[in-house]
Enzyme design. Structure first.
Site, PDB file in Angstrom:
ATOM      1  N   GLY A 242      42.451 -95.653 108.721  1.00  0.00           N
ATOM      2  CA  GLY A 242      42.561 -94.702 107.632  1.00  0.00           C
ATOM      3  C   GLY A 242      41.709 -93.482 107.912  1.00  0.00           C
ATOM      4  O   GLY A 242      40.815 -93.508 108.765  1.00  0.00           O
ATOM      5  N   CYS A 243      42.001 -92.408 107.197  1.00  0.00           N
ATOM      6  CA  CYS A 243      41.275 -91.153 107.435  1.00  0.00           C
ATOM      7  C   CYS A 243      39.813 -91.281 107.043  1.00  0.00           C
ATOM      8  O   CYS A 243      38.918 -91.000 107.850  1.00  0.00           O
ATOM      9  CB  CYS A 243      41.953 -90.000 106.692  1.00  0.00           C
ATOM     10  N   TYR A 244      39.561 -91.702 105.809  1.00  0.00           N
ATOM     11  CA  TYR A 244      38.169 -91.869 105.393  1.00  0.00           C
ATOM     12  C   TYR A 244      37.426 -92.853 106.308  1.00  0.00           C
ATOM     13  O   TYR A 244      36.311 -92.570 106.741  1.00  0.00           O
ATOM     14  CB  TYR A 244      38.101 -92.371 103.950  1.00  0.00           C
TER      15      TYR A 244
ATOM     16  N   GLN B 104      36.387 -83.760 109.885  1.00  0.00           N
ATOM     17  CA  GLN B 104      37.547 -83.914 110.759  1.00  0.00           C
ATOM     18  C   GLN B 104      38.751 -83.302 110.046  1.00  0.00           C
ATOM     19  O   GLN B 104      38.701 -82.992 108.860  1.00  0.00           O
ATOM     20  CB  GLN B 104      37.826 -85.391 111.053  1.00  0.00           C
TER      21      GLN B 104
END
Lengths: 345, 345, 345, 345
Positions: free
Chosen positions: A148-150, A311
């Site tokens: 996942g991004c987080y 990011q």
């Protein structure tokens, strides 16, 4: 050339895969599926790809995915696990950008995603696709659960501290902020321009799916029991993610030594940039690129280290990381096709 | 490899040149000057370039610009003409992103820019750097006046109509909208986030410098006298330019024939995309790329053709176009280093 | 106190009516209908109204609208004309913020809105609710067709020129730009933050519903046949509308006389601000207020007058104008409850 | 009527005072000073005030501030303390929106603001202008130090917890996010639209001026020693502030009891809205208004309470709070002139 299939190419992670792969020297885009848009040229939906991507969307039943070398799933949770067995049986590698293969703890998966896991056998061999912490396993993986991004920011920000065993692992705090593209390309009122522009809010504060994934991974590298308070927020920007991480130091350590800890950890990493101590990274310094940047702070007189991590949520936080995994799986240079310079301003 | 100097690398056109040239396979960044920032690594001012551009800014007197093959001026008006003679004498080609070499009419230059022109001899040989209309002359040019951002859209949008002689050339209207980066990286209150966000306005309506440049160029391709009403506006977005062009038809022509006129005009152009008749191009479909897209409309029952033109003002509208000119001048494939896929969303 | 009903209070024009009426000293909010949200307190959907509006949404069948003095329709086209007959019969005044009562030409209505007009008898007595041009009729109206947002700016910008008969009425051009809230509170992908932020585009260029409405009204005040080219655009801002109007002068007139023409036309208007000649009004100078501001330009040497007009599309462009009409209909001071100072920055 | 002077009316807190006071029924705007803009009508700089504020800026030496009843200082730090003695001697009350009278600890003031404090005698009688925690003292104050924007949210969010003595006071964390208007109306590159739009970053992480102010005030209400880690961030929005506060519980307490603690604390406060437990307040729900909203969370299984606090940084975070203090000081209803309904969307 690697023959590539993309399932669910109409969302943001799908179109971002297309943007990246369109200039990847070893990628041959072979099939892009969409149930709704069968026959529609990709470039009609996304004019940014006019002249660069000639494929049309194809309904899943007609797409010859088993002839691909690798298939990316840029789909909602649950799709990849339904199709993975057939693809693997045909020798096709699978990279899922959703959550089907991220969590080894099936009970946690079922609790947070609200669906039963339909291929736990395959899950067992699935590899968590965070190259900086898991590169060896990725090399030989057949199935990747793309982070996942987080979780990408939280893991890369906390990992050196936990490995060194110098922070209170049980009381980590991650106050994270994401651009709106993280919510995907769904027609929901809450993500309208008029609703989310010129405003700021938290969401999911009482509990968010990215917590168990992050804790499961961080636990692998921490001798102590990991406890994480994760608070996501929505920022009125399209792309970008900023995580502000707080960890209480349990050992005496100088700022210089802290900085060295991170510089050593990432010195060979092409996509992690440890900025000078005390820097304030901006999300835009990563826009459109696969770079993650971080910087350390220790507010005067405190025993808390603050890690600032940024990011592009659609690149290192999703599609770029997936291509990075593909490069590793196919023995390419890890940076192939991923050396975009961030678009700034 | 082409040895490249950049004078004035601290503004947006300068950093955009760096972004593009950092991945240009034939470019060797050799010198970047800044009077104020002598010695400062470029990547400290622009963290987006960390790990990608290793040069430091260098004061103009120390920079060995005469050892370059080409020097770009990303400076305010007036700088290039002061330094061009010495560089040309040393065999260095010059590409000015400001206005010093755009207008052949010196009186117009001096009226609109408020400074005397100091090297009118060199101006005479200077070539207007719009490849789609001027490619042959660019090939052998020593000095390029790189077009303004607005003029690029107005010329490429009006040119096929004027060449065909089918519109009222004396009454062209260009209602143009630009992102805020077009104002440059200057500390002015009017361009603060809190001043220009969530608002919209026109500016320079009574007269703008880009009018004489556009008229001078359009006159070359129009048999009739050109008259242009140009109205610029400021859009709360970083990059992007949208020009809405109005021209009254003076001849009977079908929509299909209109469309063919444009498709034929640009059929071999790698950076001009003629979209289907009736399309509504979005600026974001060009973000970060050198593409210019346009589409034609003829509102029902009217004899007015509306041309919608979009580009990224910092790329095709400035630095990308300058690199396109460089490619032509040095005999490279025109698209070298310029095939960025637009960043969308 | 005026007892007020609002049909369709969940959209942006509905909540804007609530914002305005919540502090209107003569307004008594009595009923707000929503089919979907029956029983939901308004302030739960719109926390900005917590403590200020105590009503709950009520399904249309239960709302006692016939007990109101006036009912506002903040609904899609077609709803007001279905309910107006019953309300009027009960002595209730009707103000429709949609298009049902804007166009007297039924054929045009049916062409552009794609539905038959179900109460053409009532339409005949309906009054177009633009106070500055139609105040007397509004005073005694039972039914108001509240103007569209774009038409308000076009009419107030062109009217003095057409009344004076000094421009080419057949070739008016209106290049208009609107904030995204103009699209309403609908879950559509095109209006997501990630789709409409940091970008700009035109839409409906080949034909838009606001053209016939504007032409019909302008024709009332022009001796010559009116022809209008109207081009709407979407600006990445929440509120605000900017119209750039072009009219060719057919008579000799000085700039001073032009300015006087407008100043005289609007000298007693509380909500029209004629700025000094050559000004560049910003949309934010009207944010949250019922003011419309305009300024004149005549680019050097040209015979074209450019009128720049700004307003808040949700206030003077919609709900504020509706309340202005209500004030007139009920004999109140026209500015009652409408003297918000614009929110800037 | 209260005769009002404003020193430094050209910045955002100044123009926001004007917006609020222009419709305040007891306020008589008497003098607005600006050294640079002497003679300029306020409405020329701020067209949003055209027709609403007729004053012109006046140089400080000419302004008859001693004839006012109260003078607001919307100036940089250091100005108010230079002028306060003369005003107080003349019987004029002083409200400083900057930091001169916020910190009783002179050493802290001098450390963080880098200037000596020139009137420590007056400082001793100065009252910290946070009505919800300090109302009685404000009633009789001659000099008000108006709270910083961040400190307002941190104090109102932490206060009930600290008063109840149920959290670890020594380890409070405040992760705060502010709109760009908080940086003021200064021509600095970092706050240009092209620099701060579509991006997110932290700043001042190693130490920020608002920490000592907050700690000093919170210490008054905490039996235990207060320690605060405060991290400010910049959000690409104009107005709005969101603070995410973390406090570790040291006592057993149910979520219901936590909620009651806050509801009781603020039940009579017109400008503090305790939302239902588990809500996610948005900054836009306070835009343009003096409301501060907050909501409590306790992520499952944790002993940490998270308080989410939002306000408009220019209103409750600055000018609105200053007017609230003025109302108290002059015996008016505290809400006079401050009942703006938030502008949403």
């Amino acid at each position: 050339m690697i023959k590539i299939g993309i399932v669910g190419g109409t969302g943001y992670t799908g179109v971002e895969l297309l943007r990246i792969l369109a200039t990847h020297p070893q990628a041959q885009l072979t099939a892009i599926t969409s149930r709704k848009e069968d026959g529609l040229p990709v470039a009609e939906m996304y004019p940014s790809l006019r002249g660069r991507v000639d494929l049309a969307f194809c309904s899943p039943d007609k797409a010859k995915l088993t002839e691909c070398d690798v298939v990316f799933f840029a789909t909602p949770h649950g799709v990849a696990m339904a199709q993975a067995p057939e693809l693997l049986a045909a020798g096709v590698k699978v990279i899922d950008l959703a959550a089907d293969f991220r969590l080894q703890d099936v009970a946690q998966f079922e609790k947070w995603y609200g669906i039963p896991h339909s291929c736990t056998e395959i899950l067992k061999e699935a590899v968590y696709g965070l190259p900086e912490l898991n590169r060896e396993a990725i090399k030989s993986a057949r199935v990747i659960g793309n982070p996942g991004c987080y979780p990408t920011t939280m893991q890369l920000g906390f990992a050196p501290l936990l490995k060194a065993g110098i922070v209170d692992a049980a009381n980590l705090i991650a106050d994270c902020k994401s651009g709106v593209s993280g919510a995907g390309r769904k027609a929901e009122i809450g993500f309208l321009f008029s609703e989310s522009s010129d405003s700021f809010k938290a969401y999911g504060v009482s509990g968010h799916r990215h917590t168990p994934e992050t804790v499961e991974q961080l636990q692998h590298i921490s001798a102590d029991k990991v406890g994480l308070m994760f608070t996501p927020h929505l920022v009125p920007m399209i792309r970008g993610m900023h995580s502000t991480l707080y960890a209480r130091l349990t050992a005496e350590i100088s700022n210089e030594a802290l900085q060295s800890l991170f510089e050593d950890a990432y010195k060979d990493e092409p996509f992690v940039d440890v900025m000078p101590f005390g820097s304030h990274p901006e999300t835009r310094s990563t826009r459109g690129s696969n770079m993650l940047r971080l910087a350390l702070h220790r507010p005067a007189g405190s025993n808390t280290v603050v890690v600032l991590v940024v990011q592009d949520n659609l690149v290192k936080g999703s599609s770029g990381q997936a291509v990075q995994c593909m490069n590793i799986m196919f023995g390419l240079d890890e940076t192939t096709g991923l050396m975009h310079v961030p678009v700034m301003p």
